[in-house]
Structure formats: structure tokens, C-alpha cells
Design a protein around this motif. Structure first.
Motif, PDB file in Angstrom:
ATOM      1  N   MET A 101      60.439  29.165 103.078  1.00  0.00           N
ATOM      2  CA  MET A 101      60.176  27.754 102.798  1.00  0.00           C
ATOM      3  C   MET A 101      61.493  27.027 102.534  1.00  0.00           C
ATOM      4  O   MET A 101      62.355  27.515 101.800  1.00  0.00           O
ATOM      5  CB  MET A 101      59.260  27.661 101.572  1.00  0.00           C
ATOM      6  CG  MET A 101      58.929  26.247 101.158  1.00  0.00           C
ATOM      7  SD  MET A 101      57.651  26.202  99.871  1.00  0.00           S
ATOM      8  CE  MET A 101      58.463  27.100  98.538  1.00  0.00           C
ATOM      9  N   ARG A 102      61.651  25.864 103.176  1.00  0.00           N
ATOM     10  CA  ARG A 102      62.837  25.043 102.967  1.00  0.00           C
ATOM     11  C   ARG A 102      62.478  23.825 102.128  1.00  0.00           C
ATOM     12  O   ARG A 102      61.420  23.217 102.308  1.00  0.00           O
ATOM     13  CB  ARG A 102      63.407  24.582 104.307  1.00  0.00           C
ATOM     14  CG  ARG A 102      63.931  25.688 105.182  1.00  0.00           C
ATOM     15  CD  ARG A 102      65.257  26.214 104.678  1.00  0.00           C
ATOM     16  NE  ARG A 102      66.298  25.192 104.703  1.00  0.00           N
ATOM     17  CZ  ARG A 102      67.541  25.402 104.289  1.00  0.00           C
ATOM     18  NH1 ARG A 102      67.904  26.583 103.817  1.00  0.00           N
ATOM     19  NH2 ARG A 102      68.438  24.431 104.328  1.00  0.00           N
ATOM     20  N   TRP A 103      63.351  23.506 101.202  1.00  0.00           N
ATOM     21  CA  TRP A 103      63.139  22.357 100.342  1.00  0.00           C
ATOM     22  C   TRP A 103      64.295  21.374 100.499  1.00  0.00           C
ATOM     23  O   TRP A 103      65.459  21.772 100.600  1.00  0.00           O
ATOM     24  CB  TRP A 103      63.052  22.781  98.870  1.00  0.00           C
ATOM     25  CG  TRP A 103      61.672  23.129  98.411  1.00  0.00           C
ATOM     26  CD1 TRP A 103      60.588  23.344  99.186  1.00  0.00           C
ATOM     27  CD2 TRP A 103      61.241  23.300  97.061  1.00  0.00           C
ATOM     28  NE1 TRP A 103      59.491  23.660  98.416  1.00  0.00           N
ATOM     29  CE2 TRP A 103      59.861  23.634  97.100  1.00  0.00           C
ATOM     30  CE3 TRP A 103      61.860  23.219  95.828  1.00  0.00           C
ATOM     31  CZ2 TRP A 103      59.107  23.877  95.965  1.00  0.00           C
ATOM     32  CZ3 TRP A 103      61.118  23.464  94.678  1.00  0.00           C
ATOM     33  CH2 TRP A 103      59.761  23.779  94.749  1.00  0.00           C
ATOM     34  N   ARG A 105      65.574  18.304  98.117  1.00  0.00           N
ATOM     35  CA  ARG A 105      65.321  17.756  96.782  1.00  0.00           C
ATOM     36  C   ARG A 105      66.444  16.814  96.366  1.00  0.00           C
ATOM     37  O   ARG A 105      67.619  16.992  96.748  1.00  0.00           O
ATOM     38  CB  ARG A 105      65.186  18.875  95.747  1.00  0.00           C
ATOM     39  CG  ARG A 105      63.885  19.674  95.869  1.00  0.00           C
ATOM     40  CD  ARG A 105      62.685  18.797  95.537  1.00  0.00           C
ATOM     41  NE  ARG A 105      61.423  19.541  95.555  1.00  0.00           N
ATOM     42  CZ  ARG A 105      60.647  19.682  96.599  1.00  0.00           C
ATOM     43  NH1 ARG A 105      61.009  19.160  97.752  1.00  0.00           N
ATOM     44  NH2 ARG A 105      59.507  20.335  96.527  1.00  0.00           N
ATOM     45  N   ASN A 114      69.573  20.450 100.376  1.00  0.00           N
ATOM     46  CA  ASN A 114      68.598  21.243 101.117  1.00  0.00           C
ATOM     47  C   ASN A 114      68.885  22.720 100.895  1.00  0.00           C
ATOM     48  O   ASN A 114      70.047  23.144 100.918  1.00  0.00           O
ATOM     49  CB  ASN A 114      68.672  20.914 102.607  1.00  0.00           C
ATOM     50  CG  ASN A 114      68.125  19.534 102.915  1.00  0.00           C
ATOM     51  OD1 ASN A 114      66.924  19.357 103.063  1.00  0.00           O
ATOM     52  ND2 ASN A 114      69.016  18.540 103.009  1.00  0.00           N
ATOM     53  N   CYS A 117      63.818  27.992  99.319  1.00  0.00           N
ATOM     54  CA  CYS A 117      63.195  28.142  98.003  1.00  0.00           C
ATOM     55  C   CYS A 117      62.138  29.244  98.033  1.00  0.00           C
ATOM     56  O   CYS A 117      61.304  29.295  98.936  1.00  0.00           O
ATOM     57  CB  CYS A 117      62.553  26.832  97.564  1.00  0.00           C
ATOM     58  SG  CYS A 117      61.758  26.930  95.937  1.00  0.00           S
ATOM     59  N   HIS A 170      58.677  20.204  92.235  1.00  0.00           N
ATOM     60  CA  HIS A 170      57.641  19.904  93.214  1.00  0.00           C
ATOM     61  C   HIS A 170      56.811  18.708  92.782  1.00  0.00           C
ATOM     62  O   HIS A 170      56.000  18.189  93.545  1.00  0.00           O
ATOM     63  CB  HIS A 170      56.743  21.121  93.459  1.00  0.00           C
ATOM     64  CG  HIS A 170      55.960  21.556  92.267  1.00  0.00           C
ATOM     65  ND1 HIS A 170      56.533  22.255  91.228  1.00  0.00           N
ATOM     66  CD2 HIS A 170      54.649  21.402  91.941  1.00  0.00           C
ATOM     67  CE1 HIS A 170      55.601  22.521  90.317  1.00  0.00           C
ATOM     68  NE2 HIS A 170      54.466  22.009  90.720  1.00  0.00           N
ATOM     69  N   TYR A 199      62.389  29.781  92.144  1.00  0.00           N
ATOM     70  CA  TYR A 199      61.765  28.697  91.381  1.00  0.00           C
ATOM     71  C   TYR A 199      60.594  29.235  90.588  1.00  0.00           C
ATOM     72  O   TYR A 199      59.762  29.978  91.106  1.00  0.00           O
ATOM     73  CB  TYR A 199      61.279  27.597  92.335  1.00  0.00           C
ATOM     74  CG  TYR A 199      60.726  26.381  91.638  1.00  0.00           C
ATOM     75  CD1 TYR A 199      61.548  25.546  90.895  1.00  0.00           C
ATOM     76  CD2 TYR A 199      59.367  26.072  91.716  1.00  0.00           C
ATOM     77  CE1 TYR A 199      61.034  24.427  90.247  1.00  0.00           C
ATOM     78  CE2 TYR A 199      58.845  24.961  91.091  1.00  0.00           C
ATOM     79  CZ  TYR A 199      59.688  24.134  90.354  1.00  0.00           C
ATOM     80  OH  TYR A 199      59.177  23.041  89.714  1.00  0.00           O
TER      81      TYR A 199
END
Length: 385
Positions: A101-103, A105, A114, A117, A170, A199
Motif C-alpha cells: 500500500m502506498r500513502w 500524506r 509519499n 505503509c 488515515h 503504522y
């Protein structure tokens, strides 16, 4: 055609030699490729990725067992056995896959970053042996907070982060960076280490952590049996599939292992074809030079000298082919290794070993096949005169 009148001509002999030379070039190149592929596979499987891979069982949980309350029951039941030391949870198979999964924030100062996560349970880093080099590890009390980040060293450096930064989680809450975990290879060795974080959801998990990491001590078979038995009791309808971390890690490189196996098979096939060509050429040469051999023996040539005469031309041919094959193989191996962020060096001795293999096999074939001609009575060569 090659056995007819054309084969007996100088052009026919040159064509035979050229064909065998081409086979030698292919054989040498494939042997070099197969050896470097095996070295790279061994390098990847043996490299320290920074994570503990010993005695860790990975189990995919059913949707029911992945619920937080059911997870607590699972942990308590598993820990009833002395074979289970600890249990952690994550949303992915960390270190055993390429995609995560890429975040993207925002920080409190307005910057956007970027990163990869991986949501985990609070004890995940301890179970997997991942040391925190700055700040602190997750704590059980983090489950009562709005969320907690722990970034790796690459993320801290490339994103210009400090422990004083706050990151939007999130939800809309600003979440602290509790610590920094030492860089480790969370994806395959095909890629360099990028910015990533672990996280801890805290008070509002937006999805369940569906993969259990169970640290076993003592007999792994007893531990696996206890895990199967416990999970079957808690969720009888869900099939239990236990994988040990080192096995899953090795499966990450199945593509390279399959390619290596194919190249090895092709190398053996190329060598066999080359030897068939050498065999045919030696048979042809012994028949073509029967009278020459007879004359040489009458003039006092020994068996060893006759064998050396045959071998000399083939040694010269193999060496010429090696001069052609070596740079081509080096270029191909360099380009293939360039697809990996972490790779074995290009050792010179691999080329020497490939040359030695082809030389030894060729000399053995030539010696065996020309032995009969070298030991024959020279009178036999002139019987047709």
C-alpha cells in the motif's frame, strides 16, 4: 551433404569447424549465464535482509479471526503452549512481496510526502527483530492513541523528516513519528530500499490486520501442530495454511529459480550438441587422415603425439570460441544483473571455470574417439592402395 563429396573438400571442413565453433560459443555463454544465475540466486537467498526469518510462521487469518477481539483470543490460546513465544499481526507479508500500500500524506508544515505503509500490531517490530535506531518502538498504549508512525531511515532522509514532525494519519488527526526503524529489505532484492513506514492504527482501525506472524521456539513441528489445532478450534470452517517465513521468502525468487533451471538445461543441451559435433568431426578427421597417421607412425610418431595432434586443433578452436563468447556473456550477465538493486559481483573465475569445463569435456571426447586411430596398425591405412 557434409558426409558427401562436399564434406571432404576444404570448404566442407571449414563449414564443419564453423558449425562446431558456433556450438562452442553458445555452450560457453550458457554455462557462464547459468553459473551467474545460480550465484545471484544464492546471494539473494543468503543475504541478510535485516529481518528475523528463523522460526517465524505466517498464517492468513479468516475475516472472523482477523477481528481485533478474536485476535486477542487467538493470541491467548496460542500462548498457552510453550512452543509459541509471541504473536504479531500485519496487513501484508512484509519482506515476502513486491507490492504494498502506498500513502501520500501531508505534514503539519504543509509538505506532502509519499511512502510505502504497512499497518501492524504494536509488537510487530519486536517479533520480527527490527531494531529502532532513534526514538522509541511501538507501545501497547499506542492502541489508545489516534495513530502512531515509525518510519525507516530512508524515509527520514529522503523526506527530510525529524521526530518533531507530525503527519496526518488515515483520518484528519496529526499523528506523531514515534521512532525510526533501521533500513531493511521489505521488498525483494530487485529493488532498492525506499521510504516506508509501519503504522499503528490506534483507536480507529479502518481495516483488520489479516496476517499473523507467530514466533515459535523449540521444535517447529510441535509449534505448527499447536497452531493448526488452535485455529481449527476457533474457526473450524476456515482451512489453516501455515507457511514458514524463510520458505515464503525463497518463493519470492521463484521466477529467477525457474529461469536458472531453464538456462542450465539449455547449457547441458548445448554442450551435448557440441560434443556430438566434436564426435562427428573427430570421426571424419580420423578417416580423412588415416594415411597421414600411418605415415607418421611409420616415421616414429608415438600414440601420445598422434593424440596431441588431434587435440591441438580442438584446443585452439575452443580458445578462439572463448575469446568470442566471453565478452558476449559478460555483457549479457551485466545487463541481467543490472535489473537487481543488490547483486553478486561479476567474478572472473566463472569464465575460467566455463572454459575449463568445455576444454576437459572436449579433450576427453577427442582423446577417446581418436585413440583407435592412434593405436591402429599403420599397415591397415595402406591396404586399399
Amino acid at each position: 551433404v557434409l558426409k558427401g563429396s562436399f564434406g571432404m573438400s576444404p570448404k566442407g571442413r571449414k563449414l564443419r569447424t564453423a558449425l562446431i565453433g558456433f556450438q562452442f560459443v553458445v555452450s560457453l555463454g550458457l554455462i557462464v549465464a547459468a553459473m551467474f544465475m545460480q550465484l545471484q540466486n544464492s546471494y539473494m537467498r543468503g543475504m541478510d535482509t535485516g529481518m528475523n526469518r528463523d522460526q517465524i510462521a505466517i498464517v492468513h487469518l479468516s475475516s472472523e479471526l482477523a477481528e481485533p477481539e478474536r485476535q486477542k483470543t487467538l493470541v491467548n490460546r496460542l500462548k498457552e503452549s510453550a512452543a509459541v513465544e509471541d504473536v504479531a499481526f500485519a496487513s501484508a507479508r512484509v519482506g515476502c512481496q513486491d507490492g504494498y500500500m502506498r500513502w501520500g500524506r501531508n505534514l503539519a508544515d504543509g509538505r506532502n510526502i509519499n511512502f510505502t505503509c504497512v499497518p501492524v500490531s504494536w509488537n510487530f517490530l519486536r517479533v520480527m527483530g527490527l531494531p529502532v535506531v532513534e526514538g522509541r518502538d511501538f507501545e501497547e498504549d499506542d492502541e489508545l492513541r489516534a495513530g502512531t508512525f515509525i518510519f525507516n531511515q530512508t524515509a527520514m532522509r529522503e523526506c527530510n523528516l525529524t521526530l518533531d514532525n507530525r503527519v496526518f494519519g488515515h483520518q484528519s488527526d496529526l499523528v506523531p513519528i514515534a521512532g525510526v526503524v533501521r533500513d531493511f529489505n521489505f521488498a525483494s532484492l530487485r529493488d532498492a530500499i525506499g521510504p516506508m513506514c509501519f503504522y499503528q492504527f490506534g483507536t480507529d482501525p479502518w481495516h483488520n490486520l489479516g496476517i499473523a506472524y507467530i514466533k515459535i521456539k523449540g521444535d517447529p513441528f510441535a509449534g505448527a501442530a499447536h497452531i493448526k489445532r488452535t485455529m481449527a478450534e476457533l474457526d473450524p470452517l476456515y482451512p489453516v495454511d501455515i507457511e514458514f517465513y524463510d520458505t515464503v521468502f525463497n518463493a519470492l525468487y521463484q521466477k529467477e529459480l525457474k529461469v536458472t533451471a531453464l538456462i542450465t538445461v539449455f547449457s547441458l543441451l548445448a554442450v551435448v550438441l557440441s560434443l556430438m559435433g566434436v564426435f562427428g568431426l573427430v570421426v571424419f578427421e580420423t578417416q580423412y587422415r588415416r594415411k597421414e597417421i600411418g605415415v607418421r607412425k611409420v616415421l616414429g610418431a608415438t600414440v601420445a603425439e598422434i593424440l596431441a595432434m588431434f587435440n591441438r586443433s580442438f584446443v585452439r578452436l575452443v580458445l578462439i570460441c572463448f575469446v568470442v563468447a566471453a565478452p558476449l556473456a559478460w555483457y549479457g550477465v551485466r545487463e541481467w544483473l543490472g535489473t537487481f538493486a543488490y547483486r553478486t559481483p561479476i567474478y572472473w573465475w566463472v569464465f575460467a571455470v566455463s572454459l575449463l569445463i568445455v576444454l576437459v569435456i572436449t579433450l576427453a571426447t577427442v582423446t577417446i574417439q581418436s585413440w583407435r586411430a592412434a593405436t591402429a596398425n599403420p599397415v591397415e591405412a595402406f591396404k586399399t592402395e
